[in-house]
Every structure is written in structure tokens, then in C-alpha cells.
Write a protein that holds these residues in place. Structure first.
Motif, PDB file in Angstrom:
ATOM      1  N   LYS A 119     139.188 134.100  99.077  1.00  0.00           N
ATOM      2  CA  LYS A 119     138.669 132.775  98.747  1.00  0.00           C
ATOM      3  C   LYS A 119     138.679 131.790  99.914  1.00  0.00           C
ATOM      4  O   LYS A 119     138.134 130.690  99.788  1.00  0.00           O
ATOM      5  N   HIS A 120     139.301 132.148 101.035  1.00  0.00           N
ATOM      6  CA  HIS A 120     139.514 131.133 102.061  1.00  0.00           C
ATOM      7  C   HIS A 120     138.215 130.672 102.743  1.00  0.00           C
ATOM      8  O   HIS A 120     138.228 129.676 103.457  1.00  0.00           O
ATOM      9  N   GLN A 121     137.081 131.377 102.536  1.00  0.00           N
ATOM     10  CA  GLN A 121     135.811 130.925 103.097  1.00  0.00           C
ATOM     11  C   GLN A 121     134.886 130.325 102.037  1.00  0.00           C
ATOM     12  O   GLN A 121     133.713 130.077 102.297  1.00  0.00           O
ATOM     13  N   LEU A 122     135.427 130.085 100.855  1.00  0.00           N
ATOM     14  CA  LEU A 122     134.583 129.623  99.745  1.00  0.00           C
ATOM     15  C   LEU A 122     133.952 128.262  99.993  1.00  0.00           C
ATOM     16  O   LEU A 122     132.848 127.984  99.511  1.00  0.00           O
ATOM     17  N   SER A 123     134.633 127.396 100.722  1.00  0.00           N
ATOM     18  CA  SER A 123     134.092 126.052 100.934  1.00  0.00           C
ATOM     19  C   SER A 123     132.741 126.105 101.635  1.00  0.00           C
ATOM     20  O   SER A 123     131.917 125.192 101.493  1.00  0.00           O
ATOM     21  N   GLN A 124     132.492 127.175 102.398  1.00  0.00           N
ATOM     22  CA  GLN A 124     131.212 127.323 103.081  1.00  0.00           C
ATOM     23  C   GLN A 124     130.086 127.595 102.089  1.00  0.00           C
ATOM     24  O   GLN A 124     128.956 127.121 102.268  1.00  0.00           O
ATOM     25  N   TRP A 125     130.404 128.347 101.018  1.00  0.00           N
ATOM     26  CA  TRP A 125     129.372 128.767 100.086  1.00  0.00           C
ATOM     27  C   TRP A 125     129.353 127.912  98.811  1.00  0.00           C
ATOM     28  O   TRP A 125     128.315 127.808  98.160  1.00  0.00           O
ATOM     29  N   LEU A 126     130.490 127.340  98.465  1.00  0.00           N
ATOM     30  CA  LEU A 126     130.567 126.487  97.274  1.00  0.00           C
ATOM     31  C   LEU A 126     131.220 125.158  97.658  1.00  0.00           C
ATOM     32  O   LEU A 126     132.341 124.845  97.252  1.00  0.00           O
ATOM     33  N   PRO A 127     130.539 124.358  98.461  1.00  0.00           N
ATOM     34  CA  PRO A 127     131.150 123.103  98.941  1.00  0.00           C
ATOM     35  C   PRO A 127     131.430 122.099  97.833  1.00  0.00           C
ATOM     36  O   PRO A 127     132.224 121.171  98.024  1.00  0.00           O
ATOM     37  N   SER A 128     130.797 122.274  96.676  1.00  0.00           N
ATOM     38  CA  SER A 128     130.997 121.310  95.592  1.00  0.00           C
ATOM     39  C   SER A 128     132.159 121.675  94.677  1.00  0.00           C
ATOM     40  O   SER A 128     132.347 121.039  93.631  1.00  0.00           O
ATOM     41  N   LEU A 129     132.937 122.693  95.046  1.00  0.00           N
ATOM     42  CA  LEU A 129     134.118 123.023  94.244  1.00  0.00           C
ATOM     43  C   LEU A 129     134.993 121.788  94.079  1.00  0.00           C
ATOM     44  O   LEU A 129     135.117 120.973  95.010  1.00  0.00           O
ATOM     45  N   PRO A 130     135.631 121.610  92.932  1.00  0.00           N
ATOM     46  CA  PRO A 130     136.524 120.459  92.744  1.00  0.00           C
ATOM     47  C   PRO A 130     137.578 120.400  93.846  1.00  0.00           C
ATOM     48  O   PRO A 130     138.066 121.440  94.321  1.00  0.00           O
ATOM     49  N   GLU A 131     137.929 119.193  94.253  1.00  0.00           N
ATOM     50  CA  GLU A 131     138.870 119.019  95.352  1.00  0.00           C
ATOM     51  C   GLU A 131     140.211 119.689  95.067  1.00  0.00           C
ATOM     52  O   GLU A 131     140.812 120.306  95.951  1.00  0.00           O
ATOM     53  N   ALA A 132     140.684 119.581  93.818  1.00  0.00           N
ATOM     54  CA  ALA A 132     141.969 120.196  93.471  1.00  0.00           C
ATOM     55  C   ALA A 132     141.916 121.713  93.646  1.00  0.00           C
ATOM     56  O   ALA A 132     142.882 122.340  94.102  1.00  0.00           O
ATOM     57  N   GLN A 133     140.766 122.303  93.305  1.00  0.00           N
ATOM     58  CA  GLN A 133     140.619 123.750  93.459  1.00  0.00           C
ATOM     59  C   GLN A 133     140.558 124.139  94.934  1.00  0.00           C
ATOM     60  O   GLN A 133     141.179 125.121  95.361  1.00  0.00           O
ATOM     61  N   LEU A 134     139.834 123.364  95.733  1.00  0.00           N
ATOM     62  CA  LEU A 134     139.771 123.629  97.171  1.00  0.00           C
ATOM     63  C   LEU A 134     141.150 123.502  97.811  1.00  0.00           C
ATOM     64  O   LEU A 134     141.524 124.299  98.674  1.00  0.00           O
ATOM     65  N   ASN A 135     141.919 122.499  97.392  1.00  0.00           N
ATOM     66  CA  ASN A 135     143.270 122.324  97.939  1.00  0.00           C
ATOM     67  C   ASN A 135     144.171 123.488  97.558  1.00  0.00           C
ATOM     68  O   ASN A 135     145.002 123.933  98.357  1.00  0.00           O
ATOM     69  N   ALA A 136     144.010 123.983  96.317  1.00  0.00           N
ATOM     70  CA  ALA A 136     144.808 125.139  95.895  1.00  0.00           C
ATOM     71  C   ALA A 136     144.458 126.357  96.733  1.00  0.00           C
ATOM     72  O   ALA A 136     145.346 127.119  97.152  1.00  0.00           O
ATOM     73  N   ILE A 137     143.168 126.541  97.009  1.00  0.00           N
ATOM     74  CA  ILE A 137     142.734 127.679  97.827  1.00  0.00           C
ATOM     75  C   ILE A 137     143.333 127.583  99.226  1.00  0.00           C
ATOM     76  O   ILE A 137     143.759 128.592  99.811  1.00  0.00           O
TER      77      ILE A 137
END
Length: 675
Positions: free
Chosen positions: A467-485
Motif C-alpha cells: 500500500k505504500h505507493q497508493l497515494s500515487q494512484w488514489l490521491p483522494s484517499l481519506p487523510e486518516a487512511q493515508l496516515n495509517a498507510i
């Protein structure tokens, strides 16, 4: 080596001196000894030597000069010559001490020197060698087709990631149209295998916990018709105990055997005692014993762990769920302290309920065994929580491990073969994702497959890659979820395969290396903690070659940002030294090592640290987002095969429910399931 060269010269000079009676008249010395030894138990031998004085003189001269020459040249079998020197000096002292008492201090010097030289011989690793492998190994790429892959325009489910988690998820769909996309040329992720002289061996994951009936693992093995094909290490595991460590822990060992006096009747225990004393004398680095001989030493810990056995309500499920036998409060209590504090700092566990209190006064040997068990999975005893650590110790230290020919790669290959027979599943490797759009109506992705661009749609997508590259493909993920990742730790590990000209330890699973940390050694931060024998894994294979697989995991405090990614030769030579030391200890010439291949898996293992399970980090990181669902070890927080399989099954269940337009999201883990 300097000491050995000095005594080599002394032995050769002593041999030459026998040719000059004016310097040392051996026949006369033997006659004096025979007279002085009348009435002793060795008088007959003394008389025989006196009557054959000239012959004895020649034999002794040749033996001394020859052994000195061997010490100087230092071949691999030098230690056997040193054994002969020790035996010869024992005879000298016995025969001559009455008539020539000065022989005692003189030969004592030579005995001490011989023991020192033996210690050096058992620690010799040989000169630097050049092997065929000159860089980190990589899975072999498949031949690329010039034709554009024939893919449908739309699928019910698209799975990104063809590791065990993604392949498991795909295998759960019977009627839905499924497309599995894998970045690598081959499928398997961290569960792959290779072969040496037709002998299969792992190049990534090597083993898993013995499945509990009805568990995720048991169900998958049954589906793949592998449920009775694995081998268990229940009776075949060796432990390579560091000799010095055992000596320092003699009080701990003695106390353990006193508690279980029946063990003192076993010849193997006394053999182990003799081996320890001999090793301490001659300097052998390892005392090698069957794992079961250590049971009295680990009895208190084992008894405690038995209360949390897999298949029971007390088993510490990872991830925790409300249907497990643990309350959330109890889980959180253990997840918020380190395993080290839990087991070895009793003052920090006083507030825990009685049923969670660990045994007191666990010794240093137990601590080293626990540390080694965790290191194999990139876990650090000071950073992993007591809850997750307990989960691992129950399965990996107390429980039995099982394996298949080729290790965990056997399962991924069986999954690929199974999916290739399913008309509803399409597998596509060598894929690079270009773009991903995620909407309520489904997902649309663009990718490059070999030299061709493709665009496909899917009603649902399972992300089975890290999941550590997800922000590149799903930039709109909720901030809390991105922080957890971002909080999830992805650890590196190396795996070394020593390819051998002949089998070794072919009747043994292999062994754990229980030894103290030596941070001053090169690459100590990725030292092998265990070795697995490919010939044992596949006893039906009659290959003339052999393979030793050494796991070389890393953990953050030890690694501190270091890597061998750009120093393959240095890591290879250090690995050869490790293997040489082990083989020398077993009396095996390290020259049987034909090559050392090393596989580097960056960020391949997930590690859970204090508080992450209690805070729900992995659950939050894995919440479905619009039409995207998640599967992988980083959905669970533990880098093992069981977690990958569980995550794949859970994601497929979530997607099935979503495709049926239900509002269910997560499927709780059954009580019987092993993570």
C-alpha cells in the motif's frame, strides 16, 4: 596463524633433532623410562618402546617433522593432525613423567598451543572465493510475446498484485470474470522457488505454521490438493547453540534439567554435555542438538505458551476481532508493551491479570531463542508488541513449522496452475500501471503490458500489492487512511541459497542459529538466523546436489538505514564465511559450496510494532474506498504466508458481498483460523 607457524617450526626442529643422538638419545630415554615404570599399568607399553627404541625414534622423528610441515602448509585437514599431536603428547607424558618429570611443563605448553590452534581451525573460513553469481538474483523473465494480449474490455473483478494474497483472492471467485495483473515477470510475490540440479528450493518464503483443521491455510491446501503433501519439522529440527553462550548459561541449563530429572537418563543429554565440554576445550563454535533436547530449558515458557495454542479461544488472533477469545482491553494491554518488557522485565507487568502473567526468571538462553525466532520475520524483541510477539512465539517457537518442496513458492505455483484451469480467470504478468480511475460505477485503469498499452474496466478492484505507493494512484484517499498507510513498516530481507555439490543434513529440516549479537561483524544486521535444507524438503528427489537456504532478515534498529543493495560481493563473502563456519563445525569441507545466490526483497515484509494493533492501524489502512478493496500482508500487519492468504480471502468475500449489492464490509475472522 603466527602461533601455528612458530610451533610448526618447533615441531620440525624437534623431528630433526631425533637424528642427532648427542642432542636427544631417544632409545636411552626410553630404557630409563621402562625402568622407572616397573609395576605401573603402562609398564608393558613402556617395555615395548624400550625394546624397539631405534624404530620408535624414527617414527617419532617422522611424526614430529611431518606434523610440523602440515601446520606450516595449513591444509583443510590440519585439525586432524593436531588431534594426533595431542594424542602423542599424552603418550609422552604418560611414559616419561617418572623418569623425565620436566616433560610435564614442556608438553603442557605444546598442549595449550595445540588447543589454541584447534580453536583457530574451527573458525577458519577459507580464502575469498569467486562465485558464478556476481549480482543479486532476480526471477527469470518470461519470453515476451510481440502480440498484444487478448484481454476483455471489462471484468467483474480486477486484482492488482499476483502474490499469494492476490492469487488466493482470485481463487475464491467461481463465476465472476477476474483479471489478475502482476508487475513482475512471474507470479508469486514473496513466495517463489527455483531449482538447482532439478532440486527445488525457496528464493523467498520458506515455511508456514502447521495448519489447524478448518483454517484459511487448511482450506486453501485442500483446494490445491496439497493438504497432505507438506513435511513437518516436529522431529527434525537442529539447533546450533553458540558454545560460549551455552557456557555462560550453564546455571540456566542445569536448573532446567534438575526440574526434569527424567531427561538425565537420556544418553543424548550426556552426549550433549560431553559435546559442550569438548567444544569449550577445542574451540568448536557451535553445539549442535535436536530441538527436543532443549525442552527442559524452555519448559516454563512452553507451558505458558501452551495456554494460547492455535485453535483455542485463547489464541492471540492477528488481526484481533470481537469474536476472538480476547477482550479488546486485554489485547490492548499487551499490544502497548514490548515483548521484551513482557517476558524479561517483570516489574512492568504487575498490572496485568493473573492469566496473562508470564513466567518469572526466564534466562538468557530463552531470551536469545526468542530473539532469533522473531528475527526470522524481521521483528525486533524491543519493538514488537507483547500481543503480536505472543502470536509468533505460539506458532513459530512452540508450534511446528511445515514446508513443501520449493518452500512457499510451491503454493504460489499450485495457485497459478489452479487459476490457469479456471475459465473465468485471466492472469497477466509484466504489467506496469499507468493510470487508475476509481468511481462508484467501477474502476478503469490503463497499463502497459510488455510493449502494448491496454485499458480495461472493472466493477470492483482488489489492490493486492503493497500500500505504500497508493497515494500515487488514489490521491483522494481519506487523510486518516493515508496516515495509517504511512505508519506501516515495510522491512527488507535477503535470502541466500548456498548451492552445494552434494547434499548435507538431508535428514533434517535445518537449524536455528542461537547466538549472541555481534554488531562489530560485517553485515551483522542481516545475519542468518536459520537454514533450511532443500533435500529434506523433497526427500523423493534424487539430485546429486544440495541447497542450504539461509534467511537473512533485517530489522530497523539493527539496519539503521544500511543496505547491501550496492555491495553484493561483500554480502556474498560474509554469507560464505557464515556457511563455512557452520559446515566446518559439522566436519564438512566448505569447498562443496559451488555458488551463493542472494535474493534481495526490498520492503517485502510487514512488521507490526507496539500499539499498532490496538490502534487499528492496519484495519484503517485497509478500509474499502469506493470501488477499491485491499488485500496483502499489510492488511493484517504480519509478514507471513498465513496473513497473505487471510487477507486475500477477506478481500474476495468483501467484493462478493459488494457485487451482490449488500452493505457488508468486513468478514470477521473465524475462531479456528490461524493467521
Amino acid at each position: 596463524m603466527l602461533v601455528q607457524r612458530i610451533f610448526a617450526v618447533l615441531y620440525m626442529l624437534a623431528g630433526l633433532a631425533k637424528a642427532f643422538p648427542q642432542l636427544e638419545n631417544v632409545p636411552d630415554i626410553l630404557r630409563q623410562a621402562a625402568a622407572a615404570n616397573q609395576g605401573t599399568w603402562y609398564s608393558g607399553l613402556s617395555e615395548l618402546l624400550a625394546n624397539s627404541g631405534e624404530i620408535a625414534n624414527i617414527l617419532v622423528a617422522v611424526a614430529l617433522f611431518g606434523s610440523g610441515l602440515v601446520l606450516w602448509l595449513n591444509p583443510r585437514w590440519t585439525r586432524f593432525v593436531i588431534y594426533g599431536q595431542l594424542a602423542m603428547m599424552a603418550v609422552f607424558i604418560t611414559i616419561l613423567h617418572r623418569s623425565q618429570p620436566q616433560v610435564i611443563p614442556l608438553d603442557a605448553i605444546f598442549i595449550v598451543a595445540a588447543l589454541y590452534m584447534l580453536r583457530q581451525q574451527f573458525r577458519r573460513t577459507g580464502a575469498k572465493r569467486v562465485f558464478a553469481s556476481q549480482d543479486f538474483a532476480k526471477p527469470k523473465a518470461l519470453a515476451k510475446s510481440p502480440d498484444k494480449p487478448k484481454l476483455a474490455e471489462e471484468y467483474d473483478v480486477i486484482i492488482i498484485g499476483g502474490g499469494v494474497s492476490g492469487l488466493t483472492a482470485a481463487s475464491e471467485f467461481d463465476t465472476e470474470r477476474v483479471l489478475v495483473l502482476e508487475k513482475s515477470p512471474t507470479f508469486g510475490g514473496n513466495a517463489r522457488c527455483n531449482s538447482h540440479r532439478s532440486l527445488p528450493h525457496p528464493i523467498a518464503g520458506v515455511c508456514f505454521q502447521q495448519p489447524v483443521a478448518g483454517s484459511d491455510m487448511d482450506q486453501l491446501l485442500t483446494k490445491l490438493e496439497l493438504q497432505d503433501k507438506f513435511k513437518t519439522n516436529a522431529q527434525d529440527t537442529l539447533v546450533f547453540f553458540n558454545t560460549i553462550l551455552l557456557l555462560k548459561c550453564l546455571n540456566e541449563i542445569t536448573l532446567g534439567f534438575i526440574k526434569f530429572p527424567s531427561y538425565l537418563l537420556k544418553p543424548a543429554v550426556w552426549g550433549l554435555t560431553g559435546q559442550l565440554l569438548l567444544n569449550a576445550l577445542i574451540g568448536k563454535p557451535y553445539v549442535v542438538a535436536a530441538k527436543q533436547l532443549g525442552d527442559p530449558i524452555f519448559a516454563d515458557l512452553y507451558h505458558f505458551l501452551d495456554g494460547f495454542a492455535p485453535g483455542t479461544k485463547r489464541f492471540p488472533q492477528v488481526p484481533w476481532h470481537e469474536q476472538s477469545g480476547w477482550s479488546k482491553e486485554a489485547m490492548a494491554q499487551l499490544d502497548n508493551i514490548s515483548l521484551y518488557s513482557y517476558l524479561f522485565e517483570p516489574e512492568k507487568t504487575a498490572s496485568l491479570p493473573d492469566d496473562l502473567q508470564p513466567p518469572r526468571n526466564l534466562g538468557k538462553l530463552v531470551e536469545n531463542a526468542v530473539t532469533t525466532t522473531l528475527r526470522v520475520e524481521c521483528l525486533d524483541i524491543h519493538e514488537v508488541s507483547a500481543y503480536v510477539g505472543l502470536h509468533f512465539l505460539v506458532g513459530y517457537l512452540r508450534g511446528n513449522l511445515v514446508t513443501l518442496p520449493g518452500g512457499n513458492g510451491h503454493i504460489s505455483e499450485a495457485l497459478v496452475a489452479h487459476l490457469n484451469q479456471q475459465t473465468n480467470v485471466t492472469l497477466q504478468s509484466d504489467v506496469n500501471l499507468v493510470n487508475l480511475n476509481n468511481a462508484e460505477a467501477g474502476v478503469q485503469l490503463t497499463a502497459k503490458v510488455q510493449h502494448h498499452n491496454i485499458s480495461v474496466k472493472g466493477k470492483k478492484l482488489i489492490w493486492a500489492a503493497p500500500k505504500h505507493q497508493l497515494s500515487q494512484w488514489l490521491p483522494s484517499l481519506p487523510e486518516a487512511q493515508l496516515n495509517a498507510i504511512k505508519e506501516i513498516r515495510h522491512e527488507d530481507y535477503y535470502l541466500a541459497n548456498a548451492l552445494l555439490s552434494r547434499p548435507v543434513l538431508s535428514h533434517s529440516f535445518g537449524g536455528y542459529m542461537i547466538e549472541p549479537d555481534r554488531p562489530e561483524q560485517p553485515y551483522a544486521w542481516c545475519k542468518a538466523g536459520t537454514c533450511l535444507v532443500a533435500n529434506w524438503m523433497d526427500s523423493t528427489n534424487q539430485s546429486e546436489g544440495g541447497v542450504l537456504t539461509l534467511l537473512k532478515p533485517t530489522t530497523r534498529p539493527e539496519r539503521q538505514g544500511r543496505t547491501a543493495e550496492h555491495d553484493f560481493t561483500g554480502l556474498q563473502q560474509q554469507t560464505y564465511r557464515e556457511i563455512s563456519l557452520m559446515l566446518n563445525n559439522l566436519g564438512i569441507d566448505p569447498r562443496i559450496v559451488e555458488d551463493i545466490q542472494i535474493w534481495y526483497w526490498p520492503g517485502a515484509l510487514i512488521t507490526s510494532v507496539i500499539g499498532q494493533q490496538a490502534n487499528g492501524i492496519f484495519q484503517q489502512a485497509s478500509q474499502p474506498y469506493i470501488s477499491v478493496y485491499f488485500a496483502n500482508q499489510d492488511s493484517v500487519g504480519i509478514g507471513n504466508l498465513e496473513s497473505a492468504i487471510f487477507a486475500g480471502k477477506q478481500a474476495s468475500a468483501q467484493v462478493k458481498d459488494a457485487l451482490l449489492h449488500t452493505d457488508k464490509t468486513a468478514i470477521p475472522r473465524s475462531k479456528e483460523t490461524v493467521s
